[in-house]
Scaffold this active site. Structure first.
Site, mmCIF file in Angstrom:
data_model
loop_
_atom_site.group_PDB
_atom_site.id
_atom_site.type_symbol
_atom_site.label_atom_id
_atom_site.label_comp_id
_atom_site.label_asym_id
_atom_site.label_seq_id
_atom_site.Cartn_x
_atom_site.Cartn_y
_atom_site.Cartn_z
ATOM 1 N N ARG A 10 42.747 27.389 38.859
ATOM 2 C CA ARG A 10 41.505 27.379 37.640
ATOM 3 C C ARG A 10 41.855 28.825 36.651
ATOM 4 N NH1 ARG A 10 36.802 28.631 40.130
ATOM 5 N NH2 ARG A 10 36.024 28.536 37.913
ATOM 6 N N ARG A 70 23.323 32.255 40.367
ATOM 7 C CA ARG A 70 23.990 32.621 38.804
ATOM 8 C C ARG A 70 22.947 31.647 37.984
ATOM 9 N NH1 ARG A 70 30.357 32.059 38.778
ATOM 10 N NH2 ARG A 70 30.168 33.329 36.831
ATOM 11 N N ASP A 115 35.203 40.948 37.958
ATOM 12 C CA ASP A 115 36.331 40.052 38.350
ATOM 13 C C ASP A 115 37.622 40.882 38.776
ATOM 14 O OD1 ASP A 115 35.104 37.665 37.483
ATOM 15 O OD2 ASP A 115 35.921 37.231 35.554
ATOM 16 N N CYS A 158 32.170 28.578 41.219
ATOM 17 C CA CYS A 158 32.593 29.294 42.087
ATOM 18 C C CYS A 158 31.530 29.539 43.123
ATOM 19 C CB CYS A 158 33.223 30.764 41.833
ATOM 20 S SG CYS A 158 35.045 30.444 41.415
ATOM 21 N N LYS A 188 41.750 33.149 30.214
ATOM 22 C CA LYS A 188 40.803 31.937 30.619
ATOM 23 C C LYS A 188 39.305 32.081 30.260
ATOM 24 C CE LYS A 188 38.589 30.514 34.821
ATOM 25 N NZ LYS A 188 37.197 31.006 34.709
ATOM 26 N N ASN A 189 38.794 33.203 30.392
ATOM 27 C CA ASN A 189 37.332 33.362 30.113
ATOM 28 C C ASN A 189 37.022 33.092 28.582
ATOM 29 O OD1 ASN A 189 36.829 33.529 32.714
ATOM 30 N ND2 ASN A 189 36.675 36.096 32.638
#
Length: 427
Positions: free
Chosen positions: A405, A128, A313, A123, A22-23
């Protein structure tokens, strides 16, 4: 709204395929904005965030098409064509839903000479800010202004100049943004204290395949020689090291044995080392990792850190796993200040966890008990799934749009290796 029901107690065994990352996918997709030729991405995971990013690219004028895959297959092949950018603005109604949207700022600025992007959402795991993104872009020639919740960036004369920037702290997203912007700058750029995550390496390799000139890939110093234009390419998204680590924890917490396929063990060093320290057997193979646990888990001490350290993560998943360890473990979160929101939900299932600031002490318990729980963010969602796999009785996880997600067809993958898990709709 969908929810997931788990009846715990089954030992997981078998082969479990790992999807594209995903990232990495959310970093590779905006590369298409840097060229008027098509970029084809293979092994692209079927995820809500990938679909959302596709909508954002459409908003900017790029077309997206899915080719040669069946609905029942994992992964997709997507071709993105940005022959002409029809807009240089990423609007609030799209960006607020996904923090990764800020990654269009660098490539749109580099391609069009200007970009206007809403401040991001995503999220709720702490503050951030994007200040490092902006400072890095300024260092390579961008002029910036903030107004009404948007950042507007321009390149005087229509093209960035290139330059030198040293990050005061490691930032994955800011490294990605400035690298994508620098590849089309007039002159050279030097990025110091750059993030070294495998997803950064994947990004740089994709850009090189498109004609970029980047030296120092995989190190903390990236030397980029700007080029006039990039061309199209076909590139495969790297395997998802966080998904692989999550399912490794599933094998460990259930006392099971899973062969995780389509995995690069080299990208998972800290995760595999922590599993081994916890008493889990890990065997790295050519393109897979075998994870098995046939005895009690051992308590460990972990601190999150930028790559090659232990990934933030993976913190929530290890916390859930360590709820079944024989003793007290200590976890310290150094990346985000509000990433323990899953603790009250795990406590509802019988977990014994004490949080003090950025440190959590997890005392192993004899058993967890199924309960209705609510997901609070992507990785927290997975921690509740893991706890449910070993809990007595039935666990119901709500707000699973967070899971969608980042985990492709989670319940299908877990069912195939022995979990009693199903997705239910409100109807």
């Amino acid at each position: 709204m969908d929810r997931i029901i788990i009846r715990g107690g089954n030992r997981l065994t078998g082969r479990l395929p790992i999807s594209g990352a995903k990232n990495a996918a959310l970093t590779l997709m905006p590369c298409a904005l840097l060229t008027d030729e098509p970029l084809t991405l293979r092994n692209l995971p079927r995820l809500a965030d990938v679909d959302g990013f596709g909508h954002l690219l459409n908003q900017l004028g790029a077309s997206t098409s899915i080719e040669g895959t069946r609905p029942e297959d994992f992964g997709r092949v997507m071709t993105i064509r940005a022959g002409k950018l029809t807009s240089t603005e990423a609007p609030y109604d799209i960006v607020r839903k996904m923090r990764a949207s800020i990654l269009v700022l660098g490539p749109v600025l580099a391609r069009a000479g200007e970009a206007r992007v809403s401040l991001p959402g995503g999220c709720a795991i702490g503050n951030r800010p994007i200040d490092l993104h902006l400072k890095a872009l300024e260092a390579i020639g961008a002029e910036l202004e903030m107004a009404a919740g948007y950042v507007r960036a321009t390149a005087p004369g229509g093209r960035l100049t290139g330059g030198r920037y040293r990050f005061p702290i490691v930032s994955v997203g800011a490294t990605e943004n400035v690298v994508m912007a620098a590849v089309l700058a007039k002159g050279p750029s030097r990025i110091e204290n750059a993030a070294r995550e495998p997803e950064i390496v994947d990004l740089c390799r994709c850009l090189v395949a498109m004609g970029a000139r980047i030296e120092g890939i995989g190190t903390e110093t990236l030397e980029i020689e700007g080029v006039e234009r990039l061309h199209g390419a076909t590139y495969a998204v790297m395997p998802d090291r966080i998904e692989a680590g999550s399912y490794a924890c599933a094998a460990a917490i259930t006392g099971g044995s899973l062969e995780l396929t389509n995995v690069s063990a080299d990208d998972m060093g800290a995760t595999l080392a922590a599993l081994t320290e916890a008493g889990v057997k890990v065997e790295a193979r050519a393109n897979s990792v075998l994870v098995s646990a046939d005895g009690p888990l051992k308590p460990i001490t972990l601190t999150t850190a930028p790559f090659p350290g232990f990934a933030t993560d993976m913190q929530a998943q290890f916390m859930a796993m360590l709820c079944k360890a024989d003793g007290a473990s200590m976890l310290t979160e150094t990346i985000f200040e509000n990433r323990y929101m899953h603790v009250p939900e795990l406590a509802r299932m019988g977990a014994d966890i004490t949080v003090s600031g950025r440190t959590a002490v997890v005392r192993g318990v004899d058993k967890l008990v199924g309960a209705p729980v609510m997901a609070t963010d992507l990785r927290a969602s997975m921690s509740l799934i893991l706890a449910g796999l070993v809990a007595d009785g039935e666990t119901q996880v709500s707000r699973i749009y967070h899971l969608d997600r980042g985990y492709e067809r989670l319940e299908e993958k877990l069912s195939a290796v022995g979990a009693d898990i199903q997705r239910l709709g409100d109807g």
